[in-house]
Scaffold this active site. Structure first.
Site, PDB file in Angstrom:
ATOM      1  N   SER A  91      41.591  50.370  31.180  1.00 32.54           N
ATOM      2  CA  SER A  91      41.006  49.683  32.331  1.00 32.54           C
ATOM      3  C   SER A  91      40.230  48.427  31.951  1.00 32.54           C
ATOM      4  O   SER A  91      40.804  47.476  31.444  1.00 32.54           O
ATOM      5  CB  SER A  91      40.125  50.674  33.092  1.00 32.54           C
ATOM      6  OG  SER A  91      39.668  50.106  34.283  1.00 32.54           O
ATOM      7  N   ASP A 228      40.426  43.406  36.617  1.00 34.54           N
ATOM      8  CA  ASP A 228      40.160  43.974  35.296  1.00 34.54           C
ATOM      9  C   ASP A 228      41.495  44.125  34.557  1.00 34.54           C
ATOM     10  O   ASP A 228      42.529  43.643  35.037  1.00 34.54           O
ATOM     11  CB  ASP A 228      39.394  45.306  35.420  1.00 34.54           C
ATOM     12  CG  ASP A 228      40.242  46.424  35.989  1.00 34.54           C
ATOM     13  OD1 ASP A 228      41.208  46.119  36.721  1.00 34.54           O
ATOM     14  OD2 ASP A 228      39.949  47.603  35.719  1.00 34.54           O
TER      15      ASP A 228
HETATM   16 MG    MG Z   1      40.702  49.460  35.924  1.00 30.92          MG
END
Ligand code: MG
Length: 430
Positions: A91, A228
């Site tokens: 992530s 992200d």
């Molecule tokens: Mg993420």
């Protein structure tokens, strides 16, 4: 250490997240499922982990479909056609991290019970290995177009100018294309996938988005979008080049999506409650999977986290940063300038900070911090320790993914004093 944290299995690549561990995750998952779809973000460890998980799945007799480098919401959307989904991603963590996140068909990440099942199979080596004639097979598919089509079917046309900062993450494969097809004039930044994340740290917080702020202003764009590393998160910059705070974006979406109820984590501003007066605000532990679980349980209209995860249950129970970007553009097209719309929302001063604390010391430290905060106000422990005082609230909680303790303070006035009191207690406990 428990295998699963608040965001799946995550740790340092090749130190904590090794091919050996990934193989066991594949074996355990494959023992319980007949088919799986697997994708990965652009991290340097992605292919290594992906291949190990696939080996485990195949060995257990599970058929595997590889969809290559994709965003997490693309993988979660694809999971509807399989027994489960596997996303190899860390992530928003720095590039040296790797991770594995597991998904259900409905776009919901594995809940605590499912995670415990996987963990128990791994601990007891209780996976099954298939006979030679029922080992799983691999095929490949391209599902990005299906995900893009789904989003384009939900939003209207626009002619706005938008700068998109993909942060060299998985969003590079989809967001710029979706927005161009909506009619946007798109200018891309850092939209070449690169596991070294050379342009910026993958976390879309203000200090990492200076380039986006400058570019949005310099190009005279209507707004800027940032993701992200795996594009489940989306944050925005307005046409004046100002970063839109997460709580404001949460209230902004919440206002437009919520008829009856909304789900937010325990560290969300009380501004959201004020803006959504008359609608029920449910608070959960911090982590998009907890927001999604509560959203499903309450049948709520919308859920979100100030960190940039927006859950539109009509789209998916997985936060979809690409849809969120398209929806934001649509709102600005229909309602006018983002800076004016954001300025209509109230603002209460909030300070968020972190203090380094190694994972093995967190538990002991939290005990001491609990004692230290007692007596300051009304204490609750949905997640970490939250203390509501006369002037506002403070929240102290260990990060689920990094060696840090997070402190949040919000107050109608003198928030610095409230934050300093909490920080003192935390420092004394370490
Ligand atoms: Mg993420």
């Amino acid at each position: 250490m428990a295998l699963f944290g608040s965001s799946g299995i995550r740790g340092l690549a090749n130190k904590e997240i090794t091919p050996g561990l990934a193989l066991k995750v594949g074996l355990a998952l494959g023992s319980m499922h007949d088919s799986a779809v697997i994708g990965r973000d652009p991290r340097t460890s992605g292919e290594m982990i992906e291949h190990a998980v696939i080996s485990g799945l195949l060995s257990a007799g599970c058929h595997v479909t590889r969809i290559g480098m994709v965003s997490t919401p693309t993988l979660a959307y694809a999971a509807r056609n399989y027994d489960c989904g596997v996303m190899v991603t860390a992530s928003h963590n720095p590039p040296e991290y790797g991770g594995i996140k597991l998904w259900n068909r409905d776009g919901m990440a594995f809940d605590s019970k499912q995670q415990d099942e996987i963990e128990s199979v791994i601990q007891n080596k209780a996976w099954k290995m298939a006979e030679w004639n029922s080992i799983g097979r691999v095929n490949e598919a391209n599902v990005i177009e299906e995900h893009a089509e789904m989003i384009l079917g939900k939003v209207g046309r626009t002619s706005l100018k938008v700068v998109i900062d993909c942060g060299c993450g998985a969003a590079s494969t989809i967001t710029p294309y979706v927005l161009r097809r909506m009619g946007c004039h798109v200018i891309t930044l850092n939209s070449q996938p690169d596991g070294f994340f050379p342009a910026r740290n993958p976390e879309p917080v203000e200090k990492n988005l200076e380039m986006l702020k400058k570019a949005t202003l310099a190009f005279g764009a209507d707004l800027g979008i940032a993701h992200d590393g795996d594009a489940d998160r989306m944050m925005a910059v307005d046409g004046l080049g100002r970063f839109v705070e997460g709580d404001k974006l949460l209230a902004f979406f919440g206002l437009r999506e919520t008829k009856k109820s909304i789900v937010v984590p325990v560290d969300t501003s009380i501004m959201v409650d004020d803006v959504l007066k008359g609608r029920k605000v449910y608070r959960t532990r911090v982590g998009d999977v907890y927001v999604a679980e509560e959203l499903k349980k309450r049948n709520a209209d919308f859920g979100g986290e100030p960190s940039g995860s927006w859950i539109f249950p009509g789209i998916s129970l997985c936060p979809d940063g690409i849809y969120a970007a398209a929806r934001l553009v649509e709102i600005v097209e229909n309602e006018g300038r983002l800076d004016s719309l954001v300025d209509e929302l109230p603002a209460y001063p909030m300070i968020r900070g972190t203090i380094a604390c190694s994972n093995d010391k967190k538990e002991a430290a939290m005990g001491k911090i609990g004692n230290g905060l007692m007596g300051m106000g009304e204490v609750s422990s949905i997640d970490g320790i939250r203390v509501d005082t006369k002037e506002g609230w403070i929240l102290v909680r260990p990060s689920g993914t990094e060696p840090k303790i997070r402190i949040t303070a919000e107050a109608r006035n003198n928030v610095e004093k409230l934050y300093a009191r909490a920080e003192k207690v935390v420092k004394e406990a370490l």
